[in-house]
Design an enzyme around this catalytic site. Structure first.
Site, PDB file in Angstrom:
ATOM      1  N   HIS A 160     -10.217   2.637  -1.159  1.00 16.19           N
ATOM      2  CA  HIS A 160     -10.115   2.302   0.476  1.00 16.19           C
ATOM      3  C   HIS A 160     -10.763   0.842   0.038  1.00 16.19           C
ATOM      4  O   HIS A 160     -12.231   0.816   0.815  1.00 16.19           O
ATOM      5  CB  HIS A 160     -10.929   3.311   0.993  1.00 16.19           C
ATOM      6  CG  HIS A 160      -9.935   4.006   2.356  1.00 16.19           C
ATOM      7  ND1 HIS A 160     -11.265   4.012   3.829  1.00 16.19           N
ATOM      8  CD2 HIS A 160      -8.771   3.683   3.099  1.00 16.19           C
ATOM      9  CE1 HIS A 160      -9.666   4.096   4.643  1.00 16.19           C
ATOM     10  NE2 HIS A 160      -8.555   4.297   4.265  1.00 16.19           N
TER      11      HIS A 160
ATOM     12  N   HIS B 183       0.440  -1.132   0.117  1.00 10.86           N
ATOM     13  CA  HIS B 183      -0.251   0.032   0.058  1.00 10.86           C
ATOM     14  C   HIS B 183       0.973   1.150  -0.085  1.00 10.86           C
ATOM     15  O   HIS B 183       0.210   2.460  -0.466  1.00 10.86           O
ATOM     16  CB  HIS B 183      -0.362   0.359   0.901  1.00 10.86           C
ATOM     17  CG  HIS B 183      -1.911   1.108   1.150  1.00 10.86           C
ATOM     18  ND1 HIS B 183      -3.003   0.507   0.228  1.00 10.86           N
ATOM     19  CD2 HIS B 183      -2.073   2.347   2.268  1.00 10.86           C
ATOM     20  CE1 HIS B 183      -3.660   1.831   0.584  1.00 10.86           C
ATOM     21  NE2 HIS B 183      -3.559   2.772   1.948  1.00 10.86           N
TER      22      HIS B 183
END
Length: 733
Positions: free
Chosen positions: A87, A41
Site C-alpha cells: 500500500h 495494480h
C-alpha cells in the site's frame, strides 16, 4: 487535449482493444471499469509474463497463486493461509490511513479463504530518517496506522523489518502480511458457482473514498498525483472485526459457495474475478448497494474502494440465513444480483442496463500483456570494480561497533514494535526481536515461524543474486527459530516497468527468487507486484520482500538468538570471506553503496540449514542467530544485548579485521552450545562437511573481541545496549 481513456490511465492501444472486445464505444461506466481493471495494480500486465518462472506447487501446497491467499499444509489437517500486499502510494499521501487500510485489506484476503487470521507482519522502507523531517512524519504515521488497525482487530503484529535509504525519499514502501490458520476441509474460494445463485453484499456501506485507487497505485508519484487524496481509503477496524466474525460464522453454515474481498477496484474486481472463476457471468443492480453518501452514480459505486466489504455467492434459497447472521453483527446484508452463465458482467441501475461487457475481458486473463525491452544499467558493472582495499581500516574498532549499532538499519526496532500488540490471543511464543516470530498452533503441539526479509541494497547492486539472498535469509531466520521453511509470499516493489533498466531489475529479481525457491523447495504461493515506485527524479531500489512461513512439530523446541548461560561455547558455522560489497558497514562507515554482492553457494546453504535445524530439534543448541546486516560483530553484539550477558571471542583470520567482523558473507550461523554438547556438535558439523570456527565463550558483562591476538573491541553490554536500543527513540524525539 486529454482523451477520455487517458483520464482513466489507459493507452490508445488499450482503448482500441476495448473497442474490439465490445464492438462499440464504451460508456463512462464501462471505460472506468476497464481503467481500474487494466491498471497495473489489478492486471499485472507488465509482470504476468514472468510469473511462469516461479515454482508454485509441491505436495504441501493446497492453494497457489490466483486466489485471495495461498495455503500450505502444516499437517494434522491444518494449514496456513498467507499473503503479502503493498500500500505504497496511499501511504506516501496519507501515511496513517494508507498503512491502516493496507492492514485491513490483507486481513480480508485471509478470512476470505475461510481462515482465521492469527498474525500480522510488515516490511517498511523510508528515506534517510536522520536527515528529513518528512521521513519522520511518514514513519510515525505508518507505524501508528499499522498499530491502530491491527491492535483494534485483536490480531498480534509479531514481526517485520524496516530499512532506511535515500532511494525511498518521497516514495516509502508499506507492505503488510497476514497469516491465518485453517482446517483442510474448510477452505473457501472466490468463485461465483451455481447458475441463479444470489450475489450478496455484506459489510459496511459504500462511499466515495478510494475511488480510482488502483489507477493511482499504477503511476509514478508526482506533485499532481499526490493531490489525489480521494484515492486513499478510510478504514474502520471495529467494523472489520464484525465483518470477520460474521463471515467466518457464515462459512460454517455451508450456504456460501464463494466469497471475495472488495479490495482494489471494489465491486468491479470482485464481480469479474468471481464470475470468471465460476459460471462465467454475473448481473448486479447498483441501486441495491448500500451507500453512505447521497447522489452517488453507478461509476462511483462500481469503482469505490471503501473498506470492510465482502461479496458473497450464496446458495439460492438460503439468503435469509445470511441476513440473520449478518444482522446479528450489525452489518449490511443485501442481495444485489445473481450468477449467470452468459459470460457477461451486466451492471443494472434498476431496470436499466448501464454497463455490459464480457467478464473475462476485464479480468487479468483478458487484460493487455506486455513483455518490455530491458537493458543492463551502467551502474551494475561499475559497482563490481570495488575492492575491499579501496577503503581504510578503522582507527578505533570500539567506536566503529557503537556507530554500527546506532545505524537506523541495524539498531533496535523496539520503538516500533512496542506500539504493536504482539501478545494478544496469547499464542506468541517468540516475540519481535529475534530472527523470526514463533506462534503456538492452538490445540496442537505445533508452532509456526514467520518472517519478512529483503536486503534491497544487495538487490540494487545485483537484482538476481540479491533476490536469492532475500529468500535464503528468510529461510535462515526460520531455521534459527527451529522451523522447517515451507513456502513464501512475495511483495515485489519496483520502479516503472516501461523503463528498460527498471524492467531488467524486475526480470532478474523474479529469476533469482525462482531459483532460490526451487532449490529450497519453498514455492511461491501468493504475492503482489507494485510498480511505478519512483518520483520525478529517481526510482526506489529493487525491493522484493519475501514473507516466509515454517513449521515446528514441537513448539517447545523453539530457539532464540539471545545468549543464554555463562560458559556456553560460541561457534560460527559457515565461513567469512573478503566480501564487503553492499554491506551496511561500507554504507554506514564509509558512505559507499557499491561492490560485488556476497557469493551464495546454494549447496552449502542447504547443508547448513539442514544441520542447524537438526541440532536445534535434537536439543543441542542453546541459541542460534543468522548473520546478515552488520556481519559477525553485529550478530555477537545483538545476541549479547538480548541475552544481557557478555562474551569473550578470539578470531584467527587471514582477512583484515574489519572484513572479518563486518563482511556480510552468506550461509553463516552464530550458535551457542553447552560444553557437554560440544563434541557431539563438532561431529555433526564434520559429518556434513561444513566449515566452522569455535569463537569463544559466553560470560561476563562485556563483549570482548580479539582478532589475531589483538584486543580489537571490549565494550560493556550496557554501553552497547544504550547505543543500539536508544537510536530510533533519539531520532524520533
Amino acid at each position: 487535449m486529454t482523451k477520455p481513456y487517458e483520464l482513466v490511465g489507459l493507452k490508445e492501444v488499450e482503448y482500441k482493444k476495448i473497442l474490439d472486445v465490445l464492438g462499440r464505444e464504451p460508456n463512462e461506466l464501462e471505460l472506468n471499469m476497464y481503467g481500474v481493471m487494466w491498471s497495473e495494480h489489478c492486471s499485472y500486465k507488465h509482470s504476468r509474463s514472468l510469473f511462469k518462472h516461479f515454482p508454485t506447487s509441491n505436495e504441501k501446497v493446497l492453494q497457489g497463486p490466483g486466489e485471495n491467499a495461498g495455503i500450505v499444509d502444516i499437517g494434522d489437517n491444518l494449514a496456513v493461509a498467507m499473503k503479502i500486499e503493498s500500500h505504497n502510494h496511499p501511504s506516501a499521501v496519507e501515511p496513517y490511513q494508507g498503512a491502516a487500510t493496507g492492514v485491513g485489506g490483507i486481513i480480508r484476503d485471509i478470512f476470505a479463504m475461510g481462515a482465521r487470521p492469527v498474525a500480522l507482519l510488515n516490511s517498511l522502507r523510508f528515506g534517510e530518517i536522520d536527515e528529513d523531517q518528512r521521513v519522520k512524519q511518514l514513519f510515525e504515521g505508518v507505524v501508528e496506522g499499522i498499530a491502530g488497525y491491527g491492535n483494534c482487530m485483536g490480531i498480534p503484529t509479531v514481526g517485520g523489518e524496516i530499512h532506511f535509504n535515500q532511494s525511498y525519499q518521497g516514495n516509502p514502501l508499506v507492505n503488510a502480511m497476514c497469516v491465518g490458520i485453517i482446517e483442510h476441509d474448510k477452505i473457501h474460494r472466490g468463485t461465483a458457482k451455481g447458475l441463479g445463485n444470489s450475489i450478496m453484499y455484506v459489510g459496511a456501506a459504500t462511499g466515495r473514498d478510494g475511488i480510482g485507487g488502483a489507477s493511482f497505485a499504477s503511476v509514478e508519484l508526482t506533485e499532481e498525483s499526490e493531490e489525489k487524496r480521494s484515492a486513499v481509503q478510510v478504514g474502520d477496524p471495529f467494523m472489520e472485526k464484525l465483518l470477520l466474525e460474521a463471515c467466518l460464522e457464515l462459512l460454517e453454515t455451508g450456504c456460501v459457495v464463494g466469497i471475495q474481498d472488495l479490495g482494489a477496484a471494489g465491486l468491479t474486481s470482485a464481480c469479474c474475478e468471481t464470475a470468471t472463476r465460476g459460471e462465467g457471468g454475473m448481473e448486479i443492480d447498483v441501486l441495491k448497494v448500500p451507500r453512505r453518501e447521497e447522489g452517488m452514480i453507478p461509476v462511483e459505486v462500481m469503482i469505490s474502494e471503501s473498506q470492510e466489504r465482502m461479496l458473497l455467492i450464496v446458495e439460492k434459497g438460503r439468503e435469509e440465513e445470511v441476513n440473520k447472521i449478518v444482522k446479528k453483527w450489525g452489518l449490511y446484508s443485501v442481495i444485489i444480483g445473481k450468477v449467470t452463465n452468459d459470460n457477461m458482467l451486466r451492471v443494472m441501475e434498476g431496470d436499466q442496463v448501464v454497463g455490459e461487457m464480457p467478464a473475462e475481458s476485464l479480468d487479468s486473463s483478458g487484460a493487455p500483456k506486455y513483455y518490455k525491452d530491458y537493458e543492463v544499467p551502467a551502474y551494475y558493472n561499475e559497482a563490481k570494480q570495488f575492492k575491499s582495499q579501496d577503503v581504510q581500516e578503522p582507527d578505533n574498532y570500539q567506536e566503529t561497533l557503537l556507530e554500527m549499532l546506532k545505524a537506523p538499519n541495524i539498531c533496535s526496532r523496539e520503538w516500533v514494535y512496542k506500539q504493536y500488540d504482539h501478545m494478544v490471543r496469547t499464542n506468541t511464543v517468540v516475540k519481535p526481536g529475534s530472527d523470526a516470530a514463533v506462534l503456538r498452533v492452538k490445540g496442537t503441539q505445533k508452532g509456526i515461524a514467520l518472517t519478512t526479509d529483503c536486503n534491497s541494497r544487495l538487490c540494487y547492486l545485483d537484482p538476481r543474486e540479491g533476490s536469492k539472498i532475500a529468500v535464503v535469509e528468510a529461510a535462515r531466520n526460520l531455521v534459527c527459530s527451529g522451523a522447517k521453511p515451507l513456502a513464501i509470499t512475495d511483495g515485489l516493489n519496483f520502479g516503472s516497468p516501461e523503463k528498460p533498466d527498471r524492467f531488467w531489475q524486475f526480470r532478474e529479481s523474479v529469476i533469482g527468487i525462482s531459483e532460490a525457491c526451487r532449490e529450497l523447495d519453498t514455492p511461491v504461493i501468493s504475492g503482489n507486484v507494485s510498480f511505478y515506485n519512483e518520483t520525478e527524479t529517481k526510482a526506489i531500489y529493487p525491493t522484493p520482500i519475501i514473507g516466509m512461513v515454517g513449521v515446528l512439530d514441537d513448539v517447545e523446541k523453539a530457539c532464540t538468538s539471545d545468549f543464554k548461560d555463562e560458559g556456553d561455547v560460541i561457534l560460527l558455522v559457515g565461513e567469512t570471506k573478503d566480501e564487503l560489497g553492499g554491506s551496511e558497514y561500507l554504507s554506514r562507515i564509509h558512505g559507499l553503496e557499491t561492490g560485488q554482492v556476497p557469493f551464495l553457494n546454494m549447496a552449502l546453504e542447504k547443508r547448513l540449514q539442514k544441520l542447524v535445524l537438526e541440532t536445534i530439534e535434537e536439543g543441542l543448541v542453546q541459541s542460534a542467530h543468522d548473520l546478515s546486516e552488520g556481519g559477525l560483530a553485529i550478530a555477537l553484539a545483538e545476541s549479547a544485548i538480548s541475552g544481557n550477558v557478555g562474551a569473550k571471542v578470539s578470531l584467527e583470520t587471514e582477512l583484515r579485521a574489519d572484513i572479518a567482523l563486518y563482511a556480510e558473507s552468506q550461509s553463516r550461523f552464530l550458535i551457542t552450545v553447552k560444553k557437554e554438547n560440544l563434541t557431539k556438535i563438532k561431529e555433526k558439523i564434520s559429518q556434513s562437511e561444513s566449515p566452522y570456527t569455535i569463537l569463544g565463550e559466553v560470560g561476563g558483562d562485556t563483549l570482548e573481541i580479539n582478532v589475531n591476538g589483538d584486543k580489537n573491541t571490549c565494550l560493556p553490554i550496557v554501553e552497547m545496549e544504550d547505543a543500539w536500543r536508544g537510536a530510533i527513540q533519539c531520532i524520533m524525539a
